[in-house]
Motif scaffolding. Structure first.
Motif, PDB file in Angstrom:
ATOM      1  N   GLY A 101       1.330  15.447   8.213  1.00 46.95           N
ATOM      2  CA  GLY A 101       0.461  15.316   7.216  1.00 46.95           C
ATOM      3  C   GLY A 101      -0.044  13.523   6.375  1.00 46.95           C
ATOM      4  O   GLY A 101      -1.462  13.724   6.281  1.00 46.95           O
ATOM      5  N   HIS A 102       1.744  13.471   6.005  1.00 43.86           N
ATOM      6  CA  HIS A 102       0.784  11.895   5.575  1.00 43.86           C
ATOM      7  C   HIS A 102       1.815  10.453   6.443  1.00 43.86           C
ATOM      8  O   HIS A 102       2.203  10.990   7.542  1.00 43.86           O
ATOM      9  CB  HIS A 102       2.001  12.038   4.213  1.00 43.86           C
ATOM     10  N   THR A 103       0.588   9.733   6.303  1.00 38.05           N
ATOM     11  CA  THR A 103       1.166   8.745   6.701  1.00 38.05           C
ATOM     12  C   THR A 103       2.137   7.405   6.271  1.00 38.05           C
ATOM     13  O   THR A 103       2.619   6.497   6.683  1.00 38.05           O
ATOM     14  CB  THR A 103       0.107   7.848   8.010  1.00 38.05           C
ATOM     15  N   GLY A 104       2.333   7.970   5.084  1.00 33.70           N
ATOM     16  CA  GLY A 104       3.120   7.123   3.869  1.00 33.70           C
ATOM     17  C   GLY A 104       3.905   8.387   2.979  1.00 33.70           C
ATOM     18  O   GLY A 104       4.010   9.058   3.100  1.00 33.70           O
ATOM     19  N   ILE A 105       4.039   7.311   1.774  1.00 31.39           N
ATOM     20  CA  ILE A 105       5.078   7.889   0.693  1.00 31.39           C
ATOM     21  C   ILE A 105       4.456   8.938   0.200  1.00 31.39           C
ATOM     22  O   ILE A 105       2.845   8.564  -0.972  1.00 31.39           O
ATOM     23  CB  ILE A 105       5.789   7.084  -0.244  1.00 31.39           C
ATOM     24  N   VAL A 106       5.027  10.132  -0.097  1.00 33.62           N
ATOM     25  CA  VAL A 106       4.186  11.276  -0.513  1.00 33.62           C
ATOM     26  C   VAL A 106       4.844  10.854  -2.483  1.00 33.62           C
ATOM     27  O   VAL A 106       6.110  10.627  -2.645  1.00 33.62           O
ATOM     28  CB  VAL A 106       4.248  12.489  -0.182  1.00 33.62           C
ATOM     29  N   ARG A 107       3.670  10.941  -3.590  1.00 33.37           N
ATOM     30  CA  ARG A 107       3.963  11.271  -4.853  1.00 33.37           C
ATOM     31  C   ARG A 107       3.790  12.029  -5.363  1.00 33.37           C
ATOM     32  O   ARG A 107       4.116  12.696  -6.565  1.00 33.37           O
ATOM     33  CB  ARG A 107       2.637  10.394  -5.649  1.00 33.37           C
ATOM     34  N   PHE A 118     -10.542   5.739   0.190  1.00 31.20           N
ATOM     35  CA  PHE A 118     -10.572   4.561   1.440  1.00 31.20           C
ATOM     36  C   PHE A 118     -10.262   3.441   0.308  1.00 31.20           C
ATOM     37  O   PHE A 118     -10.475   2.907  -0.056  1.00 31.20           O
ATOM     38  CB  PHE A 118     -11.313   4.369   2.613  1.00 31.20           C
ATOM     39  N   GLY A 119      -8.882   2.955   1.550  1.00 32.74           N
ATOM     40  CA  GLY A 119      -8.317   1.664   0.549  1.00 32.74           C
ATOM     41  C   GLY A 119      -7.102   1.614   0.516  1.00 32.74           C
ATOM     42  O   GLY A 119      -6.027   1.889   1.148  1.00 32.74           O
ATOM     43  N   ASP A 120      -6.645   0.632  -0.644  1.00 30.10           N
ATOM     44  CA  ASP A 120      -5.409   0.683  -0.726  1.00 30.10           C
ATOM     45  C   ASP A 120      -5.083   1.473  -2.130  1.00 30.10           C
ATOM     46  O   ASP A 120      -3.934   1.321  -2.845  1.00 30.10           O
ATOM     47  CB  ASP A 120      -5.118  -0.445  -1.530  1.00 30.10           C
ATOM     48  N   ASP A 121      -5.813   2.528  -2.288  1.00 32.68           N
ATOM     49  CA  ASP A 121      -5.843   3.809  -3.070  1.00 32.68           C
ATOM     50  C   ASP A 121      -4.851   5.007  -3.268  1.00 32.68           C
ATOM     51  O   ASP A 121      -5.138   5.288  -1.856  1.00 32.68           O
ATOM     52  CB  ASP A 121      -6.862   4.466  -3.635  1.00 32.68           C
ATOM     53  N   THR A 178       0.260  18.368  -1.478  1.00 33.76           N
ATOM     54  CA  THR A 178       0.846  17.602  -1.157  1.00 33.76           C
ATOM     55  C   THR A 178       0.113  16.469  -1.540  1.00 33.76           C
ATOM     56  O   THR A 178      -0.984  15.903  -0.616  1.00 33.76           O
ATOM     57  CB  THR A 178       1.915  16.849  -0.573  1.00 33.76           C
ATOM     58  N   GLY A 179       0.190  15.407  -2.312  1.00 30.28           N
ATOM     59  CA  GLY A 179      -0.588  14.111  -2.319  1.00 30.28           C
ATOM     60  C   GLY A 179       0.527  12.601  -2.119  1.00 30.28           C
ATOM     61  O   GLY A 179       1.564  13.064  -2.760  1.00 30.28           O
ATOM     62  N   GLY A 180      -0.271  11.080  -1.796  1.00 32.45           N
ATOM     63  CA  GLY A 180       0.484  10.385  -1.536  1.00 32.45           C
ATOM     64  C   GLY A 180       0.003   8.714  -1.262  1.00 32.45           C
ATOM     65  O   GLY A 180      -1.190   8.824  -1.650  1.00 32.45           O
ATOM     66  N   GLU A 181       0.678   8.389  -0.841  1.00 31.35           N
ATOM     67  CA  GLU A 181       0.019   6.419  -0.853  1.00 31.35           C
ATOM     68  C   GLU A 181      -1.042   6.233  -0.069  1.00 31.35           C
ATOM     69  O   GLU A 181      -1.256   5.429   0.393  1.00 31.35           O
ATOM     70  CB  GLU A 181       1.466   6.220  -0.930  1.00 31.35           C
ATOM     71  N   ASP A 182      -1.112   7.122   0.877  1.00 34.86           N
ATOM     72  CA  ASP A 182      -2.238   7.424   2.248  1.00 34.86           C
ATOM     73  C   ASP A 182      -3.119   7.704   1.548  1.00 34.86           C
ATOM     74  O   ASP A 182      -3.993   7.800   2.073  1.00 34.86           O
ATOM     75  CB  ASP A 182      -1.907   8.007   3.932  1.00 34.86           C
ATOM     76  N   GLY A 183      -3.726   7.288  -0.183  1.00 38.31           N
ATOM     77  CA  GLY A 183      -4.833   8.708  -0.244  1.00 38.31           C
ATOM     78  C   GLY A 183      -5.069  10.417   0.603  1.00 38.31           C
ATOM     79  O   GLY A 183      -6.533   9.872  -0.302  1.00 38.31           O
ATOM     80  N   ARG A 184      -4.670  10.597   1.002  1.00 35.02           N
ATOM     81  CA  ARG A 184      -4.371  12.365   1.622  1.00 35.02           C
ATOM     82  C   ARG A 184      -4.009  13.147  -0.268  1.00 35.02           C
ATOM     83  O   ARG A 184      -3.022  12.783  -0.710  1.00 35.02           O
ATOM     84  CB  ARG A 184      -3.396  11.847   2.198  1.00 35.02           C
ATOM     85  N   LEU A 185      -4.460  13.860   0.126  1.00 34.36           N
ATOM     86  CA  LEU A 185      -4.485  15.595  -0.091  1.00 34.36           C
ATOM     87  C   LEU A 185      -4.255  16.563   1.083  1.00 34.36           C
ATOM     88  O   LEU A 185      -4.946  16.209   1.835  1.00 34.36           O
ATOM     89  CB  LEU A 185      -4.827  16.067  -1.270  1.00 34.36           C
TER      90      LEU A 185
END
Length: 388
Positions: free
Chosen positions: A317-323, A34-37, A345-352
């Motif tokens: 699924g994601h709310t930001g850029i996917v990495r 959680f946060g900016d990770d 998928t995983g991204g800058e929202d910290g989600r998988l």
């Protein structure tokens, strides 16, 4: 892990101008932190019993690719983790990682403990690594503008190429079917092909050079005997090359516009990766929007070079850029429980996010650790083009 229901709004297929496009439903979403990770990279173990996820917290976490269960984390790097890779069948419980702290570390994925460490030097940064060589004893790594080789059995440095690149080496890969050949790519816009047999040096072992002309982010292999190479740059251009003759076979300088024009959703802002299917003999470039929607765009590199309408769309699924994208379509048996799982998928929202194909039973579920407290999302700007 504590499970809570999560509603996913299905978008009508009429949003797309391609009737053959498949929609993929969100099975579940794991909040890694959680946060900016945020998530850098997702890679599978050789037997697909776990997937490793590198995070901006300088740690690697392991999860089940089928259930999303959290197994544990490997922690020890003191700077950004730039590349992770799981060993093959000969060492099924070993995970390797490299970092801007100048080290390449090996971890036991059962105990999550570090089992070995190679240092490239106090002032070095390691951006990529690869295991190979004609006897499979070489470890090659891109360390700033150098390519350093070790004998991984005794961790002794055996060579250092200093003259082939003049800027950071972002990628090194041994060619799968020609294990003595190494491909390197750099911010200097060059792709170099080396023969690593014998005593390695810049003068005698550099076989050919490809000049892409701009900073290179990712490269990968395709074609029979992996004789071709795809290349994504930091300015979002795509090209395909023949390795044998260092010949350009297709070049897409306006790749984002071509992909954006092939659907009616938001414009493509960046490319995450490419995916090649050996069975279908097809290449896709995976493009994303800043809001987190992904599309699999087919690439025609034979004859007229074209980017086709997306054949898969991952939305909601994601709310930001996917990495990072881990397609489970590459699994050849051995995972009877993974019916219908398209990938992660995983991204800058910290989600998988785990995705199901549209003909699978829909299960909308989000795993949230009961030990963590959800923070309110914050709006922040991130630079996507930092290659490391």
């Amino acid at each position: 892990m504590e499970a809570t229901d999560m509603d996913v709004e299905e978008q009508p297929s009429s949003n797309l101008n391609n009737n053959s496009c498949k929609r993929f439903g969100l099975k579940n979403s794991i909040q890694t932190n959680f946060g900016d990770d945020y998530v850098f990279q997702i890679v599978p173990k050789d037997d697909w019993t776990a997937m490793a996820v590198s995070l901006s917290t300088n740690a690697v976490k392991l999860y089940s690719p089928v259930t999303g269960q959290y197994y544990g984390e490997c922690r020890g790097h003191s700077a950004a983790i730039n590349h992770i890779s799981c060993s093959g069948a000969s060492a099924p419980h070993v995970l390797h990682s490299c970092s801007s702290d100048g080290t390449i570390r090996a971890w036991d994925t059962r105990s999550f403990q570090q089992v070995s460490c190679i240092s490239a030097g106090d002032s070095q940064e390691v951006f990529s690594f690869s295991f190979g060589g004609s006897t499979d004893n070489l470890l090659a790594a891109g360390c700033k503008s150098q390519i350093i080789f070790w004998d991984w059995r005794n961790k002794r440095q055996v060579a250092c190429l200093e003259d082939s690149h003049v800027d950071d080496v972002t990628q090194v890969h041994f060619v799968p079917d020609q294990r003595s050949k190494l491909v390197s790519a750099s911010v200097d816009g060059l792709i170099c092909i080396f023969d690593t047999d014998g005593e390695i040096n810049d003068d005698d072992h550099l076989e050919s050079v490809i000049n892409v002309g701009t900073s290179i982010g990712k490269v990968g292999f395709l074609g029979e005997r992996y004789q071709k190479l795809w290349c994504l740059t930091h300015i979002e251009t795509l090209s395909v090359w023949d390795l044998e003759g260092a010949k350009n076979e297709a070049s897409f300088q306006d790749t984002r516009s071509l992909a954006s024009d092939s659907w009616t959703l938001d414009q493509i802002d960046y490319f995450v990766d490419c995916h090649y299917s050996e069975e279908a003999k097809r290449l896709w470039v995976i493009g994303g929007t800043n809001a987190g929607t992904l599309g699999y765009f087919p690439v025609n590199y034979n004859g007229a070079a074209t980017i086709g309408s997306p054949e898969a769309v991952l939305e909601g699924g994601h709310t930001g850029i996917v990495r990072s994208v881990l397609p489970m379509s590459t699994v050849h048996g051995g995972l009877p429980q993974n019916q219908g799982i398209f990938g992660w998928t995983g991204g800058e929202d910290g989600r998988l996010c785990c995705w199901l194909s549209d003909d699978s039973p829909q299960i909308n579920r989000s795993w949230i650790s009961s030990a963590l407290i959800m923070k309110s999302p914050t709006t922040r700007k991130k630079s996507r083009h930092h290659p490391y």
